[in-house]
Design a protein around this motif. Structure first.
Motif, mmCIF file in Angstrom:
data_model
loop_
_atom_site.group_PDB
_atom_site.id
_atom_site.type_symbol
_atom_site.label_atom_id
_atom_site.label_comp_id
_atom_site.label_asym_id
_atom_site.label_seq_id
_atom_site.Cartn_x
_atom_site.Cartn_y
_atom_site.Cartn_z
ATOM 1 N N TYR A 62 0.862 -1.373 0.181
ATOM 2 C CA TYR A 62 0.083 0.063 -0.030
ATOM 3 C C TYR A 62 0.845 1.429 0.097
ATOM 4 C CZ TYR A 62 -4.043 -3.145 1.148
ATOM 5 O OH TYR A 62 -4.790 -4.114 0.664
ATOM 6 N N SER A 63 2.242 1.113 -0.008
ATOM 7 C CA SER A 63 3.085 2.287 -0.087
ATOM 8 C C SER A 63 3.284 2.632 -1.703
ATOM 9 C CB SER A 63 4.272 1.851 0.598
ATOM 10 O OG SER A 63 4.229 1.714 2.020
ATOM 11 N N THR A 64 3.392 3.989 -1.855
ATOM 12 C CA THR A 64 3.720 4.416 -3.331
ATOM 13 C C THR A 64 5.111 4.705 -3.396
ATOM 14 O OG1 THR A 64 2.973 6.554 -2.953
ATOM 15 C CG2 THR A 64 1.338 5.177 -3.680
ATOM 16 N N ASN A 65 5.871 4.842 -2.308
ATOM 17 C CA ASN A 65 7.240 5.218 -2.512
ATOM 18 C C ASN A 65 8.096 4.352 -1.323
ATOM 19 O OD1 ASN A 65 9.893 6.458 -2.377
ATOM 20 N ND2 ASN A 65 9.052 8.505 -2.836
ATOM 21 N N THR A 66 8.973 3.413 -1.667
ATOM 22 C CA THR A 66 9.491 2.697 -0.681
ATOM 23 C C THR A 66 11.075 2.986 -0.682
ATOM 24 O OG1 THR A 66 9.913 1.018 -2.384
ATOM 25 C CG2 THR A 66 8.147 0.841 -0.781
ATOM 26 N N ASN A 67 11.280 4.243 -0.920
ATOM 27 C CA ASN A 67 12.872 4.935 -0.937
ATOM 28 C C ASN A 67 13.227 4.573 0.587
ATOM 29 O OD1 ASN A 67 14.149 7.234 0.369
ATOM 30 N ND2 ASN A 67 14.733 7.431 -1.907
ATOM 31 N N GLN A 68 14.261 4.248 0.676
ATOM 32 C CA GLN A 68 14.820 3.602 1.953
ATOM 33 C C GLN A 68 15.072 4.572 2.964
ATOM 34 O OE1 GLN A 68 15.278 0.143 2.066
ATOM 35 N NE2 GLN A 68 15.040 0.676 4.352
ATOM 36 N N ASP A 69 15.416 5.955 2.580
ATOM 37 C CA ASP A 69 15.441 7.064 3.465
ATOM 38 C C ASP A 69 14.018 7.304 4.196
ATOM 39 O OD1 ASP A 69 18.187 7.399 3.259
ATOM 40 O OD2 ASP A 69 17.916 8.790 1.706
ATOM 41 N N LEU A 70 12.923 7.263 3.416
ATOM 42 C CA LEU A 70 11.954 7.638 3.864
ATOM 43 C C LEU A 70 11.305 6.512 4.606
ATOM 44 C CD1 LEU A 70 9.668 9.009 0.606
ATOM 45 C CD2 LEU A 70 10.562 10.322 2.645
ATOM 46 N N VAL A 71 11.568 5.368 4.339
ATOM 47 C CA VAL A 71 10.898 4.065 4.972
ATOM 48 C C VAL A 71 11.657 4.088 6.651
ATOM 49 C CG1 VAL A 71 11.133 1.384 5.230
ATOM 50 C CG2 VAL A 71 10.304 2.603 3.129
ATOM 51 N N ASN A 72 12.932 4.330 6.466
ATOM 52 C CA ASN A 72 13.714 4.382 7.764
ATOM 53 C C ASN A 72 13.103 5.506 8.784
ATOM 54 O OD1 ASN A 72 15.420 2.135 6.722
ATOM 55 N ND2 ASN A 72 17.172 3.507 6.394
ATOM 56 N N TYR A 73 12.850 6.507 7.917
ATOM 57 C CA TYR A 73 12.478 7.753 8.869
ATOM 58 C C TYR A 73 10.947 7.344 9.349
ATOM 59 C CZ TYR A 73 10.103 12.094 9.962
ATOM 60 O OH TYR A 73 9.388 13.289 10.383
ATOM 61 N N ALA A 74 10.200 6.773 8.467
ATOM 62 C CA ALA A 74 8.727 6.266 9.199
ATOM 63 C C ALA A 74 8.974 5.453 9.847
ATOM 64 C CB ALA A 74 7.963 5.817 7.665
ATOM 65 N N LEU A 75 9.762 4.421 9.838
ATOM 66 C CA LEU A 75 9.782 3.369 11.085
ATOM 67 C C LEU A 75 10.256 3.875 12.298
ATOM 68 C CD1 LEU A 75 11.019 0.446 8.866
ATOM 69 C CD2 LEU A 75 9.101 0.521 9.753
ATOM 70 N N GLN A 76 11.326 4.757 12.214
ATOM 71 C CA GLN A 76 11.839 5.458 13.261
ATOM 72 C C GLN A 76 11.042 6.145 14.330
ATOM 73 O OE1 GLN A 76 15.431 7.628 12.670
ATOM 74 N NE2 GLN A 76 14.788 9.298 13.994
ATOM 75 N N GLU A 77 10.096 6.899 13.236
ATOM 76 C CA GLU A 77 9.143 7.894 13.829
ATOM 77 C C GLU A 77 7.860 7.103 14.452
ATOM 78 O OE1 GLU A 77 9.431 11.520 14.263
ATOM 79 O OE2 GLU A 77 11.382 10.566 14.008
ATOM 80 N N ALA A 78 7.518 6.137 13.769
ATOM 81 C CA ALA A 78 6.533 5.289 14.310
ATOM 82 C C ALA A 78 6.452 4.836 15.606
ATOM 83 C CB ALA A 78 6.194 3.943 13.652
ATOM 84 N N TYR A 79 7.712 4.518 16.460
ATOM 85 C CA TYR A 79 7.739 4.246 17.685
ATOM 86 C C TYR A 79 7.510 5.363 18.685
ATOM 87 C CZ TYR A 79 9.723 -0.309 16.234
ATOM 88 O OH TYR A 79 9.828 -1.558 15.694
ATOM 89 N N LYS A 80 7.477 6.514 18.312
ATOM 90 C CA LYS A 80 7.256 7.869 18.845
ATOM 91 C C LYS A 80 5.739 8.073 19.063
ATOM 92 C CE LYS A 80 11.676 10.069 17.348
ATOM 93 N NZ LYS A 80 12.151 11.122 16.953
ATOM 94 N N PHE A 81 4.831 7.364 18.582
ATOM 95 C CA PHE A 81 3.589 7.553 18.569
ATOM 96 C C PHE A 81 3.024 6.988 19.952
ATOM 97 C CE2 PHE A 81 3.590 8.642 14.114
ATOM 98 C CZ PHE A 81 2.438 9.196 13.900
ATOM 99 N N LYS A 82 2.055 7.489 20.449
ATOM 100 C CA LYS A 82 1.645 7.039 21.718
ATOM 101 C C LYS A 82 -0.038 6.901 21.634
ATOM 102 C CE LYS A 82 1.715 6.369 26.541
ATOM 103 N NZ LYS A 82 2.068 5.039 26.917
ATOM 104 N N PHE A 83 -0.594 5.779 22.078
ATOM 105 C CA PHE A 83 -1.869 5.654 22.102
ATOM 106 C C PHE A 83 -2.407 5.613 23.468
ATOM 107 C CE2 PHE A 83 -0.510 4.429 17.811
ATOM 108 C CZ PHE A 83 -1.434 4.943 17.119
ATOM 109 N N ASN A 84 -3.869 5.631 23.801
ATOM 110 C CA ASN A 84 -4.267 5.677 24.901
ATOM 111 C C ASN A 84 -4.305 4.441 25.853
ATOM 112 O OD1 ASN A 84 -6.405 4.778 23.384
ATOM 113 N ND2 ASN A 84 -7.683 4.879 25.058
ATOM 114 N N ASN A 85 -3.907 4.548 27.159
ATOM 115 C CA ASN A 85 -3.669 3.181 27.761
ATOM 116 C C ASN A 85 -4.877 2.493 28.217
ATOM 117 O OD1 ASN A 85 -3.064 1.583 30.249
ATOM 118 N ND2 ASN A 85 -1.345 2.775 30.876
#
Length: 107
Positions: A62-85
């Protein structure tokens, strides 16, 4: 299982969106584009009862761009999301699966 529409558009035309059935988004990192690339990067996330992202992986289908820099950034930032407990709620799952969609625009 993936909850929600993993092929969705995210929030707005530029930025990111997060979806986790029945869970509210508590905080997310500031969105930026570390490259001059554009396109959508979809990350499948696993979130624990405390609301922490414990696993993140690219959904290339479902991704339209799998540029490694974009993917690495997205993966790194994903761990900074916080959802309700939901740890104190009876019947809550140990882990839930959802998505984060990054809509990158070129600068």
């Amino acid at each position: 299982d993936i909850y929600g529409d993993i092929a969705g558009t995210g929030f707005g035309g530029a930025g990111d969106g997060a979806s986790l059935k029945g869970r509210g988004l508590v905080s997310k990192p500031k969105f930026s584009n570390p490259t001059n690339e554009f396109g959508k990067v979809v990350i499948k996330i696993t979130v624990n009862k405390s609301g922490q992202v414990v696993k993140a992986e690219l959904v290339s289908l479902y991704s339209t761009n799998t540029n490694q820099d974009l993917v690495n950034y997205a993966l790194q930032e994903a761990y900074k999301f916080k959802f309700n407990n939901v740890a104190s709620e009876s019947g809550s799952r140990d882990n839930q699966v959802g998505k984060i969609i990054y809509n990158f625009t070129a600068h």
